[in-house]
Design a protein around this motif. Sequence first.
Motif, PDB file in Angstrom:
ATOM      1  N   ILE A   6       5.155  -0.776   1.935  1.00  0.00           N
ATOM      2  CA  ILE A   6       4.414  -1.501   3.037  1.00  0.00           C
ATOM      3  C   ILE A   6       4.238  -0.540   4.071  1.00  0.00           C
ATOM      4  O   ILE A   6       5.185   0.315   4.414  1.00  0.00           O
ATOM      5  CB  ILE A   6       5.164  -2.567   3.383  1.00  0.00           C
ATOM      6  CG1 ILE A   6       5.458  -3.662   2.311  1.00  0.00           C
ATOM      7  CG2 ILE A   6       4.802  -3.263   4.650  1.00  0.00           C
ATOM      8  CD1 ILE A   6       6.277  -4.661   2.389  1.00  0.00           C
ATOM      9  N   ILE A  23       0.214  -4.051   2.902  1.00  0.00           N
ATOM     10  CA  ILE A  23       0.842  -4.908   3.665  1.00  0.00           C
ATOM     11  C   ILE A  23       2.036  -5.853   3.067  1.00  0.00           C
ATOM     12  O   ILE A  23       2.843  -6.491   3.686  1.00  0.00           O
ATOM     13  CB  ILE A  23      -0.018  -5.843   4.571  1.00  0.00           C
ATOM     14  CG1 ILE A  23      -0.995  -6.909   3.745  1.00  0.00           C
ATOM     15  CG2 ILE A  23      -0.699  -5.112   5.414  1.00  0.00           C
ATOM     16  CD1 ILE A  23      -1.111  -8.070   4.501  1.00  0.00           C
ATOM     17  N   ALA A  24       1.828  -5.727   1.610  1.00  0.00           N
ATOM     18  CA  ALA A  24       2.737  -6.527   0.819  1.00  0.00           C
ATOM     19  C   ALA A  24       2.591  -6.053  -0.583  1.00  0.00           C
ATOM     20  O   ALA A  24       1.802  -5.522  -0.880  1.00  0.00           O
ATOM     21  CB  ALA A  24       2.417  -7.913   0.821  1.00  0.00           C
ATOM     22  N   VAL A  25       3.912  -6.145  -1.086  1.00  0.00           N
ATOM     23  CA  VAL A  25       4.077  -5.614  -2.598  1.00  0.00           C
ATOM     24  C   VAL A  25       4.858  -6.778  -3.376  1.00  0.00           C
ATOM     25  O   VAL A  25       5.778  -7.374  -2.894  1.00  0.00           O
ATOM     26  CB  VAL A  25       5.249  -4.535  -2.818  1.00  0.00           C
ATOM     27  CG1 VAL A  25       5.223  -3.777  -3.953  1.00  0.00           C
ATOM     28  CG2 VAL A  25       4.597  -3.160  -1.900  1.00  0.00           C
ATOM     29  N   PHE A  26       3.992  -6.953  -4.436  1.00  0.00           N
ATOM     30  CA  PHE A  26       4.759  -8.203  -5.343  1.00  0.00           C
ATOM     31  C   PHE A  26       5.205  -7.639  -6.824  1.00  0.00           C
ATOM     32  O   PHE A  26       4.337  -7.007  -7.115  1.00  0.00           O
ATOM     33  CB  PHE A  26       3.460  -9.340  -5.598  1.00  0.00           C
ATOM     34  CG  PHE A  26       3.014  -9.911  -4.194  1.00  0.00           C
ATOM     35  CD1 PHE A  26       3.932 -11.079  -3.689  1.00  0.00           C
ATOM     36  CD2 PHE A  26       1.949  -9.350  -3.565  1.00  0.00           C
ATOM     37  CE1 PHE A  26       3.499 -11.328  -2.249  1.00  0.00           C
ATOM     38  CE2 PHE A  26       1.495  -9.803  -2.203  1.00  0.00           C
ATOM     39  CZ  PHE A  26       2.116 -10.994  -1.766  1.00  0.00           C
ATOM     40  N   TYR A  35      -0.376  -5.108  -5.203  1.00  0.00           N
ATOM     41  CA  TYR A  35      -0.365  -4.886  -3.854  1.00  0.00           C
ATOM     42  C   TYR A  35      -1.373  -5.597  -2.945  1.00  0.00           C
ATOM     43  O   TYR A  35      -2.691  -5.674  -3.383  1.00  0.00           O
ATOM     44  CB  TYR A  35      -0.659  -3.261  -3.646  1.00  0.00           C
ATOM     45  CG  TYR A  35       0.524  -2.549  -4.281  1.00  0.00           C
ATOM     46  CD1 TYR A  35       1.497  -2.135  -3.569  1.00  0.00           C
ATOM     47  CD2 TYR A  35       0.371  -2.042  -5.845  1.00  0.00           C
ATOM     48  CE1 TYR A  35       2.581  -1.269  -4.340  1.00  0.00           C
ATOM     49  CE2 TYR A  35       1.134  -1.414  -6.331  1.00  0.00           C
ATOM     50  CZ  TYR A  35       2.484  -1.139  -5.681  1.00  0.00           C
ATOM     51  OH  TYR A  35       3.352  -0.149  -6.216  1.00  0.00           O
ATOM     52  N   ALA A  36      -1.055  -6.050  -1.768  1.00  0.00           N
ATOM     53  CA  ALA A  36      -1.931  -6.676  -0.848  1.00  0.00           C
ATOM     54  C   ALA A  36      -2.249  -5.567   0.153  1.00  0.00           C
ATOM     55  O   ALA A  36      -1.409  -4.972   0.629  1.00  0.00           O
ATOM     56  CB  ALA A  36      -1.410  -7.856  -0.369  1.00  0.00           C
TER      57      ALA A  36
END
Length: 58
Positions: A6, A23-26, A35-36
């Motif tokens: 992030i 901004i986000a990792v899933f 990844y967002a």
Amino acid sequence: MARFAIGERVEKATDDHEDGVVIAVFSTTDGNFRYAVDMEGYGALQFFTEEKLVVCVG
């Protein structure tokens, strides 16, 4: 472990190599990561697999 963190600046590995900030990792159920990314100029998030991104150079 995720390849990108992030806050890290990344770019698309294909096409026009646009860049943005993670901004986000899933994590997925099969153990991969998505990844967002807040892409510059879009005003919306885009979601990518790890293979579609590289660290932004410069």
